[in-house]
Write a protein that holds these residues in place. Sequence first.
Motif, PDB file in Angstrom:
ATOM      1  N   GLY A  13       0.543  -1.276  -0.186  1.00 54.66           N
ATOM      2  CA  GLY A  13      -0.003   0.027  -0.081  1.00 54.66           C
ATOM      3  C   GLY A  13       0.742   1.238   0.119  1.00 54.66           C
ATOM      4  O   GLY A  13       0.793   2.042   0.949  1.00 54.66           O
ATOM      5  N   ALA A  14       1.510   1.609  -1.154  1.00 48.55           N
ATOM      6  CA  ALA A  14       2.569   2.646  -0.985  1.00 48.55           C
ATOM      7  C   ALA A  14       2.246   3.632  -2.444  1.00 48.55           C
ATOM      8  O   ALA A  14       2.748   4.302  -2.707  1.00 48.55           O
ATOM      9  CB  ALA A  14       3.869   2.384  -1.059  1.00 48.55           C
ATOM     10  N   ARG A  16       0.080   5.955  -2.180  1.00 48.38           N
ATOM     11  CA  ARG A  16      -0.209   7.319  -1.530  1.00 48.38           C
ATOM     12  C   ARG A  16      -0.083   7.073  -0.294  1.00 48.38           C
ATOM     13  O   ARG A  16       0.034   6.182   0.419  1.00 48.38           O
ATOM     14  CB  ARG A  16      -1.588   7.641  -1.877  1.00 48.38           C
ATOM     15  N   GLY A  17      -0.215   8.329   0.674  1.00 50.92           N
ATOM     16  CA  GLY A  17      -0.184   8.654   2.219  1.00 50.92           C
ATOM     17  C   GLY A  17       1.038   7.938   2.629  1.00 50.92           C
ATOM     18  O   GLY A  17       2.306   8.072   2.283  1.00 50.92           O
ATOM     19  N   SER A  38      -3.749  -1.302  -4.566  1.00 46.70           N
ATOM     20  CA  SER A  38      -4.904  -2.178  -4.730  1.00 46.70           C
ATOM     21  C   SER A  38      -5.521  -1.559  -6.083  1.00 46.70           C
ATOM     22  O   SER A  38      -5.986  -2.356  -6.708  1.00 46.70           O
ATOM     23  CB  SER A  38      -5.733  -1.542  -3.554  1.00 46.70           C
ATOM     24  N   ALA A  92      -0.407  -1.600   4.225  1.00 41.54           N
ATOM     25  CA  ALA A  92      -1.801  -1.433   3.393  1.00 41.54           C
ATOM     26  C   ALA A  92      -2.738  -1.402   4.615  1.00 41.54           C
ATOM     27  O   ALA A  92      -2.846  -2.354   5.658  1.00 41.54           O
ATOM     28  CB  ALA A  92      -2.042  -2.636   2.551  1.00 41.54           C
ATOM     29  N   GLY A  93      -3.735  -0.436   4.569  1.00 42.16           N
ATOM     30  CA  GLY A  93      -4.869  -0.581   5.453  1.00 42.16           C
ATOM     31  C   GLY A  93      -6.065   0.410   5.008  1.00 42.16           C
ATOM     32  O   GLY A  93      -5.810   1.008   4.046  1.00 42.16           O
ATOM     33  N   ILE A  94      -7.303   0.011   5.614  1.00 40.80           N
ATOM     34  CA  ILE A  94      -8.204   0.719   5.180  1.00 40.80           C
ATOM     35  C   ILE A  94      -9.147   0.874   6.522  1.00 40.80           C
ATOM     36  O   ILE A  94      -8.880   0.186   7.539  1.00 40.80           O
ATOM     37  CB  ILE A  94      -9.249  -0.100   4.337  1.00 40.80           C
ATOM     38  N   SER A 142       0.611  -0.462  12.865  1.00 42.04           N
ATOM     39  CA  SER A 142      -0.470  -0.616  13.462  1.00 42.04           C
ATOM     40  C   SER A 142      -1.085   0.978  13.688  1.00 42.04           C
ATOM     41  O   SER A 142      -1.202   1.624  12.802  1.00 42.04           O
ATOM     42  CB  SER A 142      -0.083  -1.041  15.012  1.00 42.04           C
ATOM     43  N   SER A 143      -1.514   1.396  15.073  1.00 42.11           N
ATOM     44  CA  SER A 143      -2.345   2.661  15.082  1.00 42.11           C
ATOM     45  C   SER A 143      -2.387   2.835  16.677  1.00 42.11           C
ATOM     46  O   SER A 143      -2.611   1.909  17.572  1.00 42.11           O
ATOM     47  CB  SER A 143      -3.576   2.527  14.500  1.00 42.11           C
ATOM     48  N   LYS A 160      -5.929  -3.627  14.422  1.00 37.76           N
ATOM     49  CA  LYS A 160      -4.534  -2.765  14.747  1.00 37.76           C
ATOM     50  C   LYS A 160      -4.052  -3.333  15.994  1.00 37.76           C
ATOM     51  O   LYS A 160      -2.780  -3.308  16.116  1.00 37.76           O
ATOM     52  CB  LYS A 160      -4.807  -1.193  14.993  1.00 37.76           C
ATOM     53  N   GLY A 187      -0.273   8.127  15.177  1.00 36.58           N
ATOM     54  CA  GLY A 187      -1.250   8.914  15.567  1.00 36.58           C
ATOM     55  C   GLY A 187      -2.114   9.501  14.530  1.00 36.58           C
ATOM     56  O   GLY A 187      -2.623   8.845  13.702  1.00 36.58           O
ATOM     57  N   PHE A 188      -2.460  10.884  14.647  1.00 37.67           N
ATOM     58  CA  PHE A 188      -3.288  11.491  13.524  1.00 37.67           C
ATOM     59  C   PHE A 188      -2.334  12.031  12.532  1.00 37.67           C
ATOM     60  O   PHE A 188      -1.369  13.059  12.690  1.00 37.67           O
ATOM     61  CB  PHE A 188      -3.845  12.697  14.239  1.00 37.67           C
ATOM     62  N   THR A 191      -3.312  12.234   5.662  1.00 36.69           N
ATOM     63  CA  THR A 191      -3.375  11.590   4.412  1.00 36.69           C
ATOM     64  C   THR A 191      -4.814  11.586   4.036  1.00 36.69           C
ATOM     65  O   THR A 191      -5.767  12.140   4.488  1.00 36.69           O
ATOM     66  CB  THR A 191      -2.954  10.132   4.615  1.00 36.69           C
ATOM     67  N   GLU A 192      -5.068  10.638   2.881  1.00 37.61           N
ATOM     68  CA  GLU A 192      -6.492  10.526   2.488  1.00 37.61           C
ATOM     69  C   GLU A 192      -7.286   9.945   3.569  1.00 37.61           C
ATOM     70  O   GLU A 192      -8.456  10.035   3.323  1.00 37.61           O
ATOM     71  CB  GLU A 192      -6.523   9.947   1.074  1.00 37.61           C
ATOM     72  N   MET A 193      -6.598   9.225   4.255  1.00 34.85           N
ATOM     73  CA  MET A 193      -7.532   8.375   5.149  1.00 34.85           C
ATOM     74  C   MET A 193      -8.181   9.253   6.409  1.00 34.85           C
ATOM     75  O   MET A 193      -9.060   9.002   6.581  1.00 34.85           O
ATOM     76  CB  MET A 193      -6.487   7.284   5.998  1.00 34.85           C
TER      77      MET A 193
HETATM   78  P1  NAP Z   1      -4.235   5.762   2.612  1.00 37.42           P
HETATM   79  O1  NAP Z   1      -3.819   6.914   2.263  1.00 37.42           O
HETATM   80  O2  NAP Z   1      -5.869   5.612   2.594  1.00 37.42           O
HETATM   81  O3  NAP Z   1      -3.497   4.787   1.883  1.00 37.42           O
HETATM   82  C1  NAP Z   1      -3.875   3.385   1.852  1.00 37.42           C
HETATM   83  C2  NAP Z   1      -2.889   2.530   1.027  1.00 37.42           C
HETATM   84  O4  NAP Z   1      -3.165   1.182   1.219  1.00 37.42           O
HETATM   85  C3  NAP Z   1      -3.071   2.931  -0.493  1.00 37.42           C
HETATM   86  O5  NAP Z   1      -1.884   2.875  -1.253  1.00 37.42           O
HETATM   87  C4  NAP Z   1      -3.929   1.806  -0.849  1.00 37.42           C
HETATM   88  O6  NAP Z   1      -4.032   1.464  -2.359  1.00 37.42           O
HETATM   89  C5  NAP Z   1      -3.490   0.565  -0.114  1.00 37.42           C
HETATM   90  N1  NAP Z   1      -4.439  -0.318  -0.196  1.00 37.42           N
HETATM   91  C6  NAP Z   1      -5.759  -0.603   0.462  1.00 37.42           C
HETATM   92  N2  NAP Z   1      -6.295  -1.659   0.356  1.00 37.42           N
HETATM   93  C7  NAP Z   1      -5.209  -2.476   0.062  1.00 37.42           C
HETATM   94  C8  NAP Z   1      -5.353  -3.849  -0.508  1.00 37.42           C
HETATM   95  N3  NAP Z   1      -6.489  -4.589  -0.080  1.00 37.42           N
HETATM   96  N4  NAP Z   1      -4.279  -4.602  -0.741  1.00 37.42           N
HETATM   97  C9  NAP Z   1      -3.082  -3.580  -1.084  1.00 37.42           C
HETATM   98  N5  NAP Z   1      -3.155  -2.232  -0.853  1.00 37.42           N
HETATM   99  C10 NAP Z   1      -4.167  -1.836  -0.547  1.00 37.42           C
HETATM  100  O7  NAP Z   1      -3.750   5.567   4.251  1.00 37.42           O
HETATM  101  P2  NAP Z   1      -2.552   5.774   5.081  1.00 37.42           P
HETATM  102  O8  NAP Z   1      -3.203   7.041   5.992  1.00 37.42           O
HETATM  103  O9  NAP Z   1      -1.534   6.207   4.242  1.00 37.42           O
HETATM  104  O10 NAP Z   1      -2.321   4.626   6.148  1.00 37.42           O
HETATM  105  C11 NAP Z   1      -1.384   3.689   5.820  1.00 37.42           C
HETATM  106  C12 NAP Z   1      -1.584   2.968   7.040  1.00 37.42           C
HETATM  107  O11 NAP Z   1      -1.191   3.654   8.217  1.00 37.42           O
HETATM  108  C13 NAP Z   1      -2.918   1.750   7.304  1.00 37.42           C
HETATM  109  O12 NAP Z   1      -2.489   0.603   7.739  1.00 37.42           O
HETATM  110  C14 NAP Z   1      -3.289   2.700   8.239  1.00 37.42           C
HETATM  111  O13 NAP Z   1      -4.335   2.093   9.107  1.00 37.42           O
HETATM  112  C15 NAP Z   1      -2.228   3.251   9.029  1.00 37.42           C
HETATM  113  N6  NAP Z   1      -2.497   4.527   9.994  1.00 37.42           N
HETATM  114  C16 NAP Z   1      -2.633   5.634   9.306  1.00 37.42           C
HETATM  115  C17 NAP Z   1      -2.930   6.689  10.290  1.00 37.42           C
HETATM  116  C18 NAP Z   1      -3.232   8.065   9.723  1.00 37.42           C
HETATM  117  O14 NAP Z   1      -3.469   8.762  10.554  1.00 37.42           O
HETATM  118  N7  NAP Z   1      -3.233   8.331   8.505  1.00 37.42           N
HETATM  119  C19 NAP Z   1      -2.845   6.807  11.632  1.00 37.42           C
HETATM  120  C20 NAP Z   1      -2.567   5.128  12.146  1.00 37.42           C
HETATM  121  C21 NAP Z   1      -2.258   4.260  11.293  1.00 37.42           C
HETATM  122  P3  NAP Z   1      -4.945   2.227  -3.454  1.00 37.42           P
HETATM  123  O15 NAP Z   1      -4.342   3.476  -3.631  1.00 37.42           O
HETATM  124  O16 NAP Z   1      -4.511   1.374  -4.677  1.00 37.42           O
HETATM  125  O17 NAP Z   1      -6.504   1.946  -2.803  1.00 37.42           O
END
Ligand code: NAP
Length: 248
Positions: A13-14, A16-17, A38, A92-94, A142-143, A160, A187-188, A191-193
């Motif tokens: 999952g690289a 974006r974000g 994805s 990778a995460g959603i 994790s988170s 997580k 933490g926070f 990103t798009e998430m």
């Molecule tokens: P994001 O911007 O939504 O990006 C998610 C990435 O995961 C994208 O590259 C997406 O690919 C990929 N992905 C989604 N479903 C997938 C699948 N089934 N197989 C392979 N790749 C998949 O999220 P982010 O904020 O960068 O978060 C990255 C990680 O950090 C996640 O595990 C999230 O839970 C964790 N996290 C984030 C935060 C936060 O505040 N942002 C905080 C704590 C933890 P596509 O672009 O092709 O969809």
Amino acid sequence: MKLLEGKNVIITGASRGIGKGIAQVFAEHGANVAFTYSSSEAPALELEKELEGLGVKAKAYKSNAASFGESEDLVAKVLEDFGGIDVLINNAGITKDNLLMRMGEDDFDAVIEINLKSVFNMTKAVQRTLLKQRKGSIINMSSVVGVKGNAGQTNYAASKAGMIGFTKSVALELGSRNIRCNAIAPGFIETEMTDKLDEKTVQGWRDAIPLKRGGSPEDVANACLFLASDMSAYVTGQVLNVDGGMLT
Ligand code: NAP
């Protein structure tokens, strides 16, 4: 000093974000980067080019981290293309947020499969390679939510928290072979998430952060760099909070 010169890294999952931020920082530190997406093919191919411009090998692969078979195929392809694997980052995460009262079974299952089962899939797939070379670093994204819970995120928090249990168990199983496994609890991070959250929720998170700002993908990437490199050679089974002090 380049901390990952010549190392081969897989990041899930690289496109974006945070994952993209890790890919960029790692390539700047000399790592060859294999990464997955994805559905975001165009941004993934753009990133591939950008990383190659830094003088490293880079390749984007479309692979569903929730699929055991696709994860096995992915690792086989990466071994063929890159000749080895030194570091795995399960990123990778959603989210599919809802109060438990309104959460459907599909939304619970999807989050567990993509966030947690994926870690099992990918770790199993690289294990043999890391065992043979008696060296490797696995990092699981994790988170803070996995540590402290969050209303409206029972599925996400469970996934997580599960990753933390998985991380500590792998560290115990593989430590004698010099394979380290750690988790990061961001933490926070903006990103798009987190773009999906409403302004009131975002303000609530910011107010709760001692450093009074959201984190950047680069903040998380720098912590990953430490855990991937020999700078952390004596660190395993840990959860590193990258949260501006949120959990303090
Ligand atoms: P994001 O911007 O939504 O990006 C998610 C990435 O995961 C994208 O590259 C997406 O690919 C990929 N992905 C989604 N479903 C997938 C699948 N089934 N197989 C392979 N790749 C998949 O999220 P982010 O904020 O960068 O978060 C990255 C990680 O950090 C996640 O595990 C999230 O839970 C964790 N996290 C984030 C935060 C936060 O505040 N942002 C905080 C704590 C933890 P596509 O672009 O092709 O969809």
